[in-house]
Design a protein around this motif. Structure first.
Motif, PDB file in Angstrom:
ATOM      1  N   GLU A 130       0.869  -1.187   0.000  1.00 45.14           N
ATOM      2  CA  GLU A 130       0.000   0.000   0.000  1.00 45.14           C
ATOM      3  C   GLU A 130       0.892   1.220   0.000  1.00 45.14           C
ATOM      4  O   GLU A 130       1.885   1.273   0.734  1.00 45.14           O
ATOM      5  CB  GLU A 130      -0.842   0.061   1.282  1.00 45.14           C
ATOM      6  CG  GLU A 130      -1.930  -0.980   1.345  1.00 45.14           C
ATOM      7  CD  GLU A 130      -2.787  -0.782   2.603  1.00 45.14           C
ATOM      8  OE1 GLU A 130      -3.760  -1.514   2.729  1.00 45.14           O
ATOM      9  OE2 GLU A 130      -2.473   0.105   3.424  1.00 45.14           O
ATOM     10  N   ASN A 132       1.229   5.733  -1.047  1.00 41.75           N
ATOM     11  CA  ASN A 132       0.587   7.000  -1.315  1.00 41.75           C
ATOM     12  C   ASN A 132       1.612   7.873  -2.028  1.00 41.75           C
ATOM     13  O   ASN A 132       2.798   7.781  -1.737  1.00 41.75           O
ATOM     14  CB  ASN A 132       0.184   7.625   0.030  1.00 41.75           C
ATOM     15  CG  ASN A 132      -0.543   8.912  -0.183  1.00 41.75           C
ATOM     16  OD1 ASN A 132       0.072   9.959  -0.236  1.00 41.75           O
ATOM     17  ND2 ASN A 132      -1.852   8.827  -0.329  1.00 41.75           N
ATOM     18  N   LYS A 134       2.620  11.787  -2.923  1.00 39.93           N
ATOM     19  CA  LYS A 134       2.344  13.204  -2.645  1.00 39.93           C
ATOM     20  C   LYS A 134       3.483  14.040  -3.197  1.00 39.93           C
ATOM     21  O   LYS A 134       4.542  13.494  -3.552  1.00 39.93           O
ATOM     22  CB  LYS A 134       2.269  13.437  -1.125  1.00 39.93           C
ATOM     23  CG  LYS A 134       1.068  12.805  -0.466  1.00 39.93           C
ATOM     24  CD  LYS A 134       0.846  13.403   0.913  1.00 39.93           C
ATOM     25  CE  LYS A 134      -0.544  13.071   1.420  1.00 39.93           C
ATOM     26  NZ  LYS A 134      -0.582  12.236   2.573  1.00 39.93           N
ATOM     27  N   PRO A 140      -1.689  15.401  -2.535  1.00 40.50           N
ATOM     28  CA  PRO A 140      -1.734  14.121  -3.239  1.00 40.50           C
ATOM     29  C   PRO A 140      -1.538  14.300  -4.741  1.00 40.50           C
ATOM     30  O   PRO A 140      -1.949  15.309  -5.309  1.00 40.50           O
ATOM     31  CB  PRO A 140      -3.141  13.587  -2.943  1.00 40.50           C
ATOM     32  CG  PRO A 140      -3.919  14.736  -2.435  1.00 40.50           C
ATOM     33  CD  PRO A 140      -2.967  15.769  -1.907  1.00 40.50           C
ATOM     34  N   ALA A 175      -2.351   5.572  -9.423  1.00 40.25           N
ATOM     35  CA  ALA A 175      -2.877   5.986  -8.120  1.00 40.25           C
ATOM     36  C   ALA A 175      -4.286   6.547  -8.290  1.00 40.25           C
ATOM     37  O   ALA A 175      -4.618   7.126  -9.340  1.00 40.25           O
ATOM     38  CB  ALA A 175      -1.966   7.042  -7.507  1.00 40.25           C
ATOM     39  N   ASN A 180      -3.502   7.347  -3.638  1.00 37.78           N
ATOM     40  CA  ASN A 180      -3.283   6.031  -3.021  1.00 37.78           C
ATOM     41  C   ASN A 180      -3.172   4.938  -4.075  1.00 37.78           C
ATOM     42  O   ASN A 180      -3.854   4.984  -5.103  1.00 37.78           O
ATOM     43  CB  ASN A 180      -4.461   5.673  -2.096  1.00 37.78           C
ATOM     44  CG  ASN A 180      -4.509   6.591  -0.893  1.00 37.78           C
ATOM     45  OD1 ASN A 180      -3.480   6.876  -0.275  1.00 37.78           O
ATOM     46  ND2 ASN A 180      -5.706   7.077  -0.568  1.00 37.78           N
ATOM     47  N   TRP A 182      -2.467   0.391  -4.252  1.00 36.95           N
ATOM     48  CA  TRP A 182      -2.232  -0.860  -3.538  1.00 36.95           C
ATOM     49  C   TRP A 182      -2.291  -2.024  -4.508  1.00 36.95           C
ATOM     50  O   TRP A 182      -2.927  -1.952  -5.569  1.00 36.95           O
ATOM     51  CB  TRP A 182      -3.220  -1.048  -2.374  1.00 36.95           C
ATOM     52  CG  TRP A 182      -4.663  -1.178  -2.755  1.00 36.95           C
ATOM     53  CD1 TRP A 182      -5.383  -2.320  -2.855  1.00 36.95           C
ATOM     54  CD2 TRP A 182      -5.574  -0.111  -3.066  1.00 36.95           C
ATOM     55  NE1 TRP A 182      -6.677  -2.044  -3.219  1.00 36.95           N
ATOM     56  CE2 TRP A 182      -6.822  -0.696  -3.360  1.00 36.95           C
ATOM     57  CE3 TRP A 182      -5.450   1.277  -3.135  1.00 36.95           C
ATOM     58  CZ2 TRP A 182      -7.930   0.063  -3.716  1.00 36.95           C
ATOM     59  CZ3 TRP A 182      -6.551   2.033  -3.506  1.00 36.95           C
ATOM     60  CH2 TRP A 182      -7.782   1.417  -3.777  1.00 36.95           C
ATOM     61  N   GLY A 266      -5.917  -0.547   5.468  1.00 35.37           N
ATOM     62  CA  GLY A 266      -6.256   0.497   4.491  1.00 35.37           C
ATOM     63  C   GLY A 266      -7.596   0.269   3.827  1.00 35.37           C
ATOM     64  O   GLY A 266      -7.810   0.708   2.692  1.00 35.37           O
ATOM     65  N   ARG A 278       3.737  -0.784   3.790  1.00 38.02           N
ATOM     66  CA  ARG A 278       3.022   0.492   3.574  1.00 38.02           C
ATOM     67  C   ARG A 278       4.075   1.581   3.522  1.00 38.02           C
ATOM     68  O   ARG A 278       4.827   1.777   4.476  1.00 38.02           O
ATOM     69  CB  ARG A 278       2.042   0.710   4.728  1.00 38.02           C
ATOM     70  CG  ARG A 278       1.568   2.107   4.848  1.00 38.02           C
ATOM     71  CD  ARG A 278       0.072   2.351   4.825  1.00 38.02           C
ATOM     72  NE  ARG A 278      -0.100   3.676   4.224  1.00 38.02           N
ATOM     73  CZ  ARG A 278      -0.839   3.940   3.177  1.00 38.02           C
ATOM     74  NH1 ARG A 278      -1.557   3.018   2.616  1.00 38.02           N
ATOM     75  NH2 ARG A 278      -0.890   5.152   2.687  1.00 38.02           N
ATOM     76  N   ASN A 280       4.946   5.647   2.004  1.00 38.27           N
ATOM     77  CA  ASN A 280       4.445   6.855   1.353  1.00 38.27           C
ATOM     78  C   ASN A 280       5.568   7.521   0.560  1.00 38.27           C
ATOM     79  O   ASN A 280       6.663   7.713   1.092  1.00 38.27           O
ATOM     80  CB  ASN A 280       3.869   7.820   2.387  1.00 38.27           C
ATOM     81  CG  ASN A 280       2.649   7.210   3.051  1.00 38.27           C
ATOM     82  OD1 ASN A 280       1.894   6.470   2.413  1.00 38.27           O
ATOM     83  ND2 ASN A 280       2.450   7.481   4.334  1.00 38.27           N
TER      84      ASN A 280
END
Ligand code: BEZ
Ligand code: FE
Length: 288
Positions: A130, A132, A134, A140, A175, A180, A182, A266, A278, A280
């Motif tokens: 998972e 993310n 940004k 994001p 994404a 996000n 996954w 999540g 996970r 980011n």
């Protein structure tokens, strides 16, 4: 000019490249000649040693094919790839740190919807990734393209198998609007870089092991941002302190979380025990 010797040949070759077709080619050629000659004056190779060096480079080229890039391994194992990476991505702006691309990236990897199993059902400990995406302002980056690739539990990439074997343990995701992403896959293992060629022989002569710590590769791209080429290293892996290609950075070492069946990390329900990665990611704005 003629009558060249150890003392005047460097200037003579530099003069020969002075009319290069661009200032950059001149700069590179001049510096290459200067450093190569300095190396030779320092090492003072015998003719047999120089012939062995030429033979090494010849075999390195001959080993290259559509699926084997021995020159990348040569560059990686001498720290050249990471030096080029460091020069081009000095960091410090809060973006995720970069590391080597390596020879197993494949352009045009299969596209998968979010949540898909990119291992295509291969046997192994199940892994949920998972992430993310940004920017450095914390906003994001919806729709970012994420290429993921990694080794199997024996430490081999799909492209190291037979030529007609399917691509797996690699895929391209996009994404969602909140940045996000996954997917499901299997836990990769540490592995030796391909060491049955000249670079493997070099490592042996240099008294070095050929291993990389277990990791998952990510290449993340979005309009207006620098493309991020990086890995996430598994924190339980051996070789984190002696990666053969010098690619490990503390910020990229990350633990897997063991989750039992029946949980929903999540918001993604899992029906069997799974390891969760996970992480980011932060992209830098495109440089002008
Ligand atoms: C890799 O991580 O895929 C890799 C990087 C450098 C050399 C060999 C493999
Ligand atoms: Fe790898």
């Amino acid at each position: 000019m003629k009558n060249f010797n150890e003392h005047n040949i460097t200037a003579a070759v530099q003069a020969r490249v002075a009319n290069a077709t661009s200032p950059r080619i001149r700069e590179i050629s001049d510096s290459l000649v200067r450093h190569l000659h300095t190396f030779l004056r320092e090492v003072r190779p015998t003719e047999a040693e120089w012939a062995a060096g030429i033979d090494f480079l010849t075999r390195t080229g001959q080993m290259c094919s559509a699926t084997r890039q021995e020159f990348i391994l040569f560059s990686d194992t001498l720290g050249a790839s990471m030096l080029v990476d460091a020069i081009n991505h000095p960091g410090g702006d809060g973006a995720t740190e970069t590391t080597v691309l390596g020879p197993f990236y494949v352009q045009g990897a299969p596209e998968f919807p979010l949540g898909a199993d990119i291992s295509e059902g291969l046997a192994g400990d199940r892994l949920l990734i998972e992430g993310n995406v940004k920017n450095t302002a914390g906003e994001p980056i919806g729709g970012a393209t994420i290429d993921i690739w990694h080794s199997d539990p024996d430490g081999y990439y799909d492209v190291q198998g037979p030529a007609d074997a399917p691509l797996n343990m690699r895929g391209r995701l996009h994404a969602d609007a909140a940045g996000n992403f996954w997917c499901r896959t299997i836990v990769p293992a540490p592995y030796p870089i391909p060491n049955d060629g000249p670079v493997g022989q070099m490592l042996e002569h240099q008294g070095r092991h050929p291993y990389r710590p277990a990791h998952v590769h990510f290449m993340i791209a979005a309009d207006g941002y620098e493309t991020l080429t990086t890995h996430v290293f598994l924190s339980h892996s051996p070789y984190l302190d002696s990666d053969v290609v010098f690619g490990v950075k503390d910020s990229l070492i990350h633990p897997l979380e063991k989750l039992p069946a029946g949980t929903s990390p999540g918001g993604h329900p899992i029906n069997q025990p799974i390891d969760l990665m996970r992480y980011n990611f932060v992209l830098s704005k495109q440089r002008k």
